[in-house]
Design a protein around this motif. Structure first.
Motif, PDB file in Angstrom:
ATOM      1  N   ILE A  18       1.079  -1.216   0.189  1.00 58.79           N
ATOM      2  CA  ILE A  18       0.095  -0.055  -0.098  1.00 58.79           C
ATOM      3  C   ILE A  18       0.840   1.815   0.198  1.00 58.79           C
ATOM      4  O   ILE A  18       0.357   2.404  -1.312  1.00 58.79           O
ATOM      5  CB  ILE A  18      -1.186   0.057   1.037  1.00 58.79           C
ATOM      6  CG1 ILE A  18      -1.634  -1.674   1.284  1.00 58.79           C
ATOM      7  CG2 ILE A  18      -1.643   1.455   0.832  1.00 58.79           C
ATOM      8  CD1 ILE A  18      -3.022  -1.603   3.027  1.00 58.79           C
ATOM      9  N   ARG A  19       1.784   1.364   0.917  1.00 57.23           N
ATOM     10  CA  ARG A  19       2.811   2.440   1.370  1.00 57.23           C
ATOM     11  C   ARG A  19       3.817   1.778   2.159  1.00 57.23           C
ATOM     12  O   ARG A  19       3.954   0.954   2.380  1.00 57.23           O
ATOM     13  CB  ARG A  19       2.188   3.595   1.463  1.00 57.23           C
ATOM     14  CG  ARG A  19       2.451   4.450   1.787  1.00 57.23           C
ATOM     15  CD  ARG A  19       2.237   6.120   2.522  1.00 57.23           C
ATOM     16  NE  ARG A  19       1.571   4.898   3.881  1.00 57.23           N
ATOM     17  CZ  ARG A  19       0.677   6.269   5.166  1.00 57.23           C
ATOM     18  NH1 ARG A  19       0.968   7.188   4.722  1.00 57.23           N
ATOM     19  NH2 ARG A  19      -0.134   5.686   6.474  1.00 57.23           N
ATOM     20  N   ILE A  20       5.123   2.656   1.538  1.00 56.18           N
ATOM     21  CA  ILE A  20       5.867   2.611   2.295  1.00 56.18           C
ATOM     22  C   ILE A  20       6.540   4.602   2.319  1.00 56.18           C
ATOM     23  O   ILE A  20       6.352   4.957   0.967  1.00 56.18           O
ATOM     24  CB  ILE A  20       8.001   1.880   1.232  1.00 56.18           C
ATOM     25  CG1 ILE A  20       6.847   0.201   1.280  1.00 56.18           C
ATOM     26  CG2 ILE A  20       8.747   2.621   2.469  1.00 56.18           C
ATOM     27  CD1 ILE A  20       8.283   0.120   0.775  1.00 56.18           C
ATOM     28  N   LYS A  21       6.627   4.642   3.397  1.00 56.51           N
ATOM     29  CA  LYS A  21       7.581   5.838   4.301  1.00 56.51           C
ATOM     30  C   LYS A  21       8.192   5.626   5.364  1.00 56.51           C
ATOM     31  O   LYS A  21       7.676   5.234   5.764  1.00 56.51           O
ATOM     32  CB  LYS A  21       6.199   6.813   4.160  1.00 56.51           C
ATOM     33  CG  LYS A  21       5.441   6.581   5.250  1.00 56.51           C
ATOM     34  CD  LYS A  21       4.183   7.746   5.275  1.00 56.51           C
ATOM     35  CE  LYS A  21       3.779   8.047   6.827  1.00 56.51           C
ATOM     36  NZ  LYS A  21       3.543   8.603   7.618  1.00 56.51           N
ATOM     37  N   ALA A  22       9.518   6.999   4.936  1.00 53.44           N
ATOM     38  CA  ALA A  22       9.879   7.699   5.948  1.00 53.44           C
ATOM     39  C   ALA A  22       9.722   8.379   6.845  1.00 53.44           C
ATOM     40  O   ALA A  22       9.232   9.191   6.477  1.00 53.44           O
ATOM     41  CB  ALA A  22      11.685   7.156   5.463  1.00 53.44           C
ATOM     42  N   ASN A  23       9.631   7.625   8.265  1.00 53.86           N
ATOM     43  CA  ASN A  23       9.068   9.560   9.342  1.00 53.86           C
ATOM     44  C   ASN A  23      10.669   9.796   9.775  1.00 53.86           C
ATOM     45  O   ASN A  23      11.590   8.539  10.200  1.00 53.86           O
ATOM     46  CB  ASN A  23       8.828   8.661  10.535  1.00 53.86           C
ATOM     47  CG  ASN A  23       7.135   8.420   9.575  1.00 53.86           C
ATOM     48  OD1 ASN A  23       6.536   8.936   9.055  1.00 53.86           O
ATOM     49  ND2 ASN A  23       6.656   7.643   9.870  1.00 53.86           N
ATOM     50  N   LEU A  24      10.713  11.057  10.006  1.00 48.73           N
ATOM     51  CA  LEU A  24      11.998  11.050  10.745  1.00 48.73           C
ATOM     52  C   LEU A  24      11.164  12.450  11.601  1.00 48.73           C
ATOM     53  O   LEU A  24      10.660  13.921  10.749  1.00 48.73           O
ATOM     54  CB  LEU A  24      13.368  12.469   9.663  1.00 48.73           C
ATOM     55  CG  LEU A  24      14.495  12.990   9.988  1.00 48.73           C
ATOM     56  CD1 LEU A  24      15.390  12.662   9.209  1.00 48.73           C
ATOM     57  CD2 LEU A  24      14.257  14.156  10.497  1.00 48.73           C
ATOM     58  N   TYR A  25      11.568  12.478  13.050  1.00 48.14           N
ATOM     59  CA  TYR A  25      11.300  13.638  13.762  1.00 48.14           C
ATOM     60  C   TYR A  25      12.136  14.032  14.670  1.00 48.14           C
ATOM     61  O   TYR A  25      12.910  13.246  15.083  1.00 48.14           O
ATOM     62  CB  TYR A  25      10.556  12.288  14.687  1.00 48.14           C
ATOM     63  CG  TYR A  25       9.607  11.953  14.185  1.00 48.14           C
ATOM     64  CD1 TYR A  25       8.012  12.574  13.769  1.00 48.14           C
ATOM     65  CD2 TYR A  25       9.034  10.592  14.066  1.00 48.14           C
ATOM     66  CE1 TYR A  25       6.512  11.951  13.038  1.00 48.14           C
ATOM     67  CE2 TYR A  25       7.627  10.093  13.377  1.00 48.14           C
ATOM     68  CZ  TYR A  25       7.332  10.800  12.966  1.00 48.14           C
ATOM     69  OH  TYR A  25       5.917  10.548  12.389  1.00 48.14           O
ATOM     70  N   PRO A  26      12.891  15.393  14.485  1.00 42.26           N
ATOM     71  CA  PRO A  26      13.922  15.765  14.607  1.00 42.26           C
ATOM     72  C   PRO A  26      13.675  15.629  16.670  1.00 42.26           C
ATOM     73  O   PRO A  26      13.024  16.232  16.924  1.00 42.26           O
ATOM     74  CB  PRO A  26      13.968  17.127  14.078  1.00 42.26           C
ATOM     75  CG  PRO A  26      12.650  17.427  12.999  1.00 42.26           C
ATOM     76  CD  PRO A  26      11.958  16.205  13.404  1.00 42.26           C
ATOM     77  N   PHE A  27      14.662  16.004  16.988  1.00 42.93           N
ATOM     78  CA  PHE A  27      15.444  16.150  18.059  1.00 42.93           C
ATOM     79  C   PHE A  27      14.477  17.999  18.727  1.00 42.93           C
ATOM     80  O   PHE A  27      14.190  18.687  17.561  1.00 42.93           O
ATOM     81  CB  PHE A  27      16.252  16.294  18.677  1.00 42.93           C
ATOM     82  CG  PHE A  27      16.216  17.697  19.542  1.00 42.93           C
ATOM     83  CD1 PHE A  27      16.937  16.728  20.930  1.00 42.93           C
ATOM     84  CD2 PHE A  27      16.922  18.525  20.343  1.00 42.93           C
ATOM     85  CE1 PHE A  27      17.455  17.306  22.203  1.00 42.93           C
ATOM     86  CE2 PHE A  27      17.385  19.418  21.031  1.00 42.93           C
ATOM     87  CZ  PHE A  27      17.269  18.814  22.636  1.00 42.93           C
ATOM     88  N   THR A  28      13.794  17.679  19.858  1.00 40.09           N
ATOM     89  CA  THR A  28      13.410  18.866  20.206  1.00 40.09           C
ATOM     90  C   THR A  28      13.382  18.738  22.314  1.00 40.09           C
ATOM     91  O   THR A  28      13.600  16.961  21.909  1.00 40.09           O
ATOM     92  CB  THR A  28      11.758  18.952  20.395  1.00 40.09           C
ATOM     93  OG1 THR A  28      10.787  17.368  20.823  1.00 40.09           O
ATOM     94  CG2 THR A  28      11.884  19.058  19.158  1.00 40.09           C
ATOM     95  N   GLU A  29      13.590  19.306  22.899  1.00 37.52           N
ATOM     96  CA  GLU A  29      13.436  19.997  24.485  1.00 37.52           C
ATOM     97  C   GLU A  29      12.547  19.096  25.469  1.00 37.52           C
ATOM     98  O   GLU A  29      12.672  18.305  26.086  1.00 37.52           O
ATOM     99  CB  GLU A  29      14.128  20.752  24.742  1.00 37.52           C
ATOM    100  CG  GLU A  29      15.210  21.075  24.440  1.00 37.52           C
ATOM    101  CD  GLU A  29      15.674  22.939  24.587  1.00 37.52           C
ATOM    102  OE1 GLU A  29      15.406  23.255  25.869  1.00 37.52           O
ATOM    103  OE2 GLU A  29      17.067  23.629  24.130  1.00 37.52           O
ATOM    104  N   THR A  30      11.605  18.866  24.486  1.00 33.87           N
ATOM    105  CA  THR A  30       9.988  18.760  25.066  1.00 33.87           C
ATOM    106  C   THR A  30       9.404  16.824  24.152  1.00 33.87           C
ATOM    107  O   THR A  30      10.053  17.362  23.274  1.00 33.87           O
ATOM    108  CB  THR A  30       8.714  19.456  25.200  1.00 33.87           C
ATOM    109  OG1 THR A  30       9.573  20.748  26.116  1.00 33.87           O
ATOM    110  CG2 THR A  30       8.146  18.472  25.555  1.00 33.87           C
ATOM    111  N   LEU A  31       9.908  15.733  24.911  1.00 31.12           N
ATOM    112  CA  LEU A  31       8.969  15.545  24.320  1.00 31.12           C
ATOM    113  C   LEU A  31       7.067  14.849  23.663  1.00 31.12           C
ATOM    114  O   LEU A  31       6.740  15.212  24.602  1.00 31.12           O
ATOM    115  CB  LEU A  31       9.305  13.657  25.394  1.00 31.12           C
ATOM    116  CG  LEU A  31       8.866  12.450  24.078  1.00 31.12           C
ATOM    117  CD1 LEU A  31       9.848  11.549  23.369  1.00 31.12           C
ATOM    118  CD2 LEU A  31       8.419  10.948  25.335  1.00 31.12           C
TER     119      LEU A  31
END
Length: 101
Positions: A18-31
């Motif tokens: 159906i789909r392949i996607k990459a996720n990149l969630y950058p660093f932040t000081e708060t989760l």
């Protein structure tokens, strides 16, 4: 990069991609926990491949949290509510989301 995923797709016995996607969630000081969502409204399989270890996680509606651990594959039906997070302890949380039958 598709050819690099073929061994995993074979192991998952993917019949219909159906789909392949990459996720990149950058660093932040708060989760930050993102909003609960579904990927598609019809039942399907999902493989979430974590490319690195960090303090981020995937959470399900029942409260279950699965940590982001390098080379771990999380299998679930993404037509059920779930959410993701960013990270606070490495430069980014990186994963590959594969939706399939």
């Amino acid at each position: 990069f598709y050819s690099n995923l073929i061994p995993l797709l074979d192991k998952l016995d993917v019949k219909h991609l159906i789909r392949i996607k990459a996720n990149l969630y950058p660093f932040t000081e708060t989760l930050y926990e993102h909003t609960m969502h579904i990927d598609f409204e019809f039942p399907h399989k999902t493989a979430l491949l974590s490319l690195n270890t960090c303090d981020g996680y995937t959470k399900f509606k029942d409260g279950t949290k699965i940590d982001s651990v390098a080379n771990r594959v999380l299998l679930f039906d993404a037509s059920k509510e779930h959410c993701s997070t960013n990270t606070t302890n490495v430069s980014a949380r990186i994963n590959v989301n594969i939706n399939y039958h």
